[in-house]
Write a protein that holds these residues in place. Structure first.
Motif, PDB file in Angstrom:
ATOM      1  N   THR A 123       0.845  -1.185   0.000  1.00  0.00           N
ATOM      2  CA  THR A 123       0.000   0.000   0.000  1.00  0.00           C
ATOM      3  C   THR A 123       0.883   1.239   0.000  1.00  0.00           C
ATOM      4  OG1 THR A 123      -0.094   0.097   2.411  1.00  0.00           O
ATOM      5  CG2 THR A 123      -1.767  -1.249   1.292  1.00  0.00           C
ATOM      6  N   ASP A 158      -5.172  -5.496  -5.600  1.00  0.00           N
ATOM      7  CA  ASP A 158      -5.864  -4.222  -5.418  1.00  0.00           C
ATOM      8  C   ASP A 158      -5.198  -3.106  -6.233  1.00  0.00           C
ATOM      9  OD1 ASP A 158      -7.654  -5.434  -3.722  1.00  0.00           O
ATOM     10  OD2 ASP A 158      -6.604  -4.809  -1.880  1.00  0.00           O
ATOM     11  N   ASN A 159      -3.877  -3.094  -6.260  1.00  0.00           N
ATOM     12  CA  ASN A 159      -3.175  -2.082  -7.055  1.00  0.00           C
ATOM     13  C   ASN A 159      -3.444  -2.258  -8.543  1.00  0.00           C
ATOM     14  OD1 ASN A 159      -1.986  -0.839  -4.816  1.00  0.00           O
ATOM     15  ND2 ASN A 159      -0.209  -2.188  -4.854  1.00  0.00           N
ATOM     16  N   ASP A 185      -6.180  -3.620  -9.862  1.00  0.00           N
ATOM     17  CA  ASP A 185      -7.566  -3.208 -10.101  1.00  0.00           C
ATOM     18  C   ASP A 185      -7.675  -1.684 -10.154  1.00  0.00           C
ATOM     19  OD1 ASP A 185      -8.346  -5.846 -10.136  1.00  0.00           O
ATOM     20  OD2 ASP A 185      -8.941  -5.880  -8.014  1.00  0.00           O
ATOM     21  N   ALA A 186      -6.971  -0.994  -9.258  1.00  0.00           N
ATOM     22  CA  ALA A 186      -6.999   0.468  -9.265  1.00  0.00           C
ATOM     23  C   ALA A 186      -6.320   1.025 -10.519  1.00  0.00           C
ATOM     24  CB  ALA A 186      -6.318   1.016  -8.005  1.00  0.00           C
ATOM     25  N   ILE A 213      -3.706   8.603  -8.556  1.00  0.00           N
ATOM     26  CA  ILE A 213      -2.981   7.339  -8.641  1.00  0.00           C
ATOM     27  C   ILE A 213      -1.941   7.328  -7.525  1.00  0.00           C
ATOM     28  CG2 ILE A 213      -1.299   6.042  -9.999  1.00  0.00           C
ATOM     29  CD1 ILE A 213      -4.046   5.637 -11.018  1.00  0.00           C
ATOM     30  N   GLU A 214      -1.894   6.231  -6.777  1.00  0.00           N
ATOM     31  CA  GLU A 214      -0.921   6.129  -5.701  1.00  0.00           C
ATOM     32  C   GLU A 214       0.401   5.576  -6.231  1.00  0.00           C
ATOM     33  OE1 GLU A 214      -2.755   3.759  -2.716  1.00  0.00           O
ATOM     34  OE2 GLU A 214      -3.981   5.417  -1.936  1.00  0.00           O
ATOM     35  N   GLN A 251       0.788   1.909  -7.394  1.00  0.00           N
ATOM     36  CA  GLN A 251       0.177   1.683  -8.703  1.00  0.00           C
ATOM     37  C   GLN A 251       1.040   2.220  -9.837  1.00  0.00           C
ATOM     38  OE1 GLN A 251      -3.530   3.668  -7.939  1.00  0.00           O
ATOM     39  NE2 GLN A 251      -3.891   2.377  -6.149  1.00  0.00           N
TER      40      GLN A 251
END
Length: 302
Positions: free
Chosen positions: A50, A70-71, A73-74, A264-265, A268
């Protein structure tokens, strides 16, 4: 009887002579690991974390498969699967340009190697000069030329400049000059083959290693090119993956505080970078046998 201990002592002393070279090799390997392997490892591990884990955790700690999913999918949710569209665009531009490059560069290199004509030396010199010029210096002239024929904003504004690959011409010229036996080509001509048949039936099969080498370098150059498509393609739907990753960078709040909902993190972004370089790694793994033989081809004269 007295010679045996001397020989044994000499054998014991030999490893000490190689100690400095071993230390130097170990130091070079350590520098290589620090500057090349660790950043790649950090990038791979960053995609499994994360954003909070990436910032506050250990740099080389491992995240989880769930966080990686999760990354992903984002990342795919950004602008409705824009990352997959950018990959498709990059593959389209690179593959079509590669086909044109091979269809032009290999015959051109063969013609330069096998024929004598007025202006041949000047053509070789100009090819070498253009090959040595940085790609960024050619963007403005290319933009003016492409704009003059009305192709700005189309895929041909990327494909046609990509297909112009002087390094491939010069590489095939060197190969046909040094590695292909001239007597074999002369024998084919004496048997009644035309020059095109000599090229198609004799020279081209022998040139498989250098064709693979030109193809690999051309594909990598096309896939990693950023500046040219950034200038030529105004629409996001036309971007290749390299320009797309730059677009993602501008949507990370840490780098652009004005980002709104389409944020966007950093994990990602790291995952997008891995996705962008994966096709080049796959092509390299499948082509490395031909690359080695192509690099060694022409190392010795006939």
């Amino acid at each position: 009887m007295t010679r045996t201990p001397r020989r044994a002592s000499r054998k014991r002393r030999r490893p000490a002579r190689h100690l400095p070279s071993r230390l130097l090799a170990g130091a070079v390997l350590a520098v290589f690991v620090v500057f090349f392997v660790l950043p790649v490892l950090w990038l791979v591990l960053a995609a499994t974390k994360t954003d909070q884990q990436l910032v506050h955790g250990h740099p080389l700690s491992v995240g989880s498969w769930h966080t990686l999913k999760d990354n992903w999918d984002a990342l795919t949710a950004f602008q409705d699967n824009a990352i997959l569209m950018w990959l498709r665009n990059s593959a389209l531009y690179a593959v079509i340009s590669l086909v044109i490059t091979l269809c032009v560069a290999v015959p051109a290199g063969y013609a330069l190697a096998m024929t004598e004509f007025r202006g041949r030396r000047a053509l070789l010199l100009s090819t070498l000069v253009v090959m040595l010029m940085p790609n960024a210096t050619l963007v403005v002239p290319l933009f003016l030329e492409i704009n003059a024929v009305g192709l700005i904003g189309t895929m041909w504004s990327i494909i046609l400049p990509y297909a112009f690959y002087p390094f491939g011409v010069y590489l095939t010229y060197i190969y046909f000059t040094t590695a292909v036996p001239k007597d074999l080509l002369a024998a084919a001509r004496m048997d009644g083959c035309s020059e095109f048949d000599v090229f198609r039936l004799v020279a081209l099969p022998l040139a498989t290693p250098v064709i693979a080498l030109v193809g690999f370098f051309s594909f990598v150059a096309n896939w990693t090119n950023y500046f040219l498509p950034y200038v030529m393609l105004p629409e996001s739907t036309q971007m290749p993956i390299q320009v797309g990753v730059g677009n993602l960078l501008s949507n990370v709040p840490s780098f652009n505080p004005t980002v709104g909902e389409l944020a966007i993190e950093r994990p990602q972004l790291a995952l997008a970078t891995l996705v962008a370089i994966t096709p080049v790694l796959v092509v390299f793994l499948f082509a490395q046998r031909f690359l080695v033989s192509g690099m060694l081809a022409g190392a010795t004269k006939e």
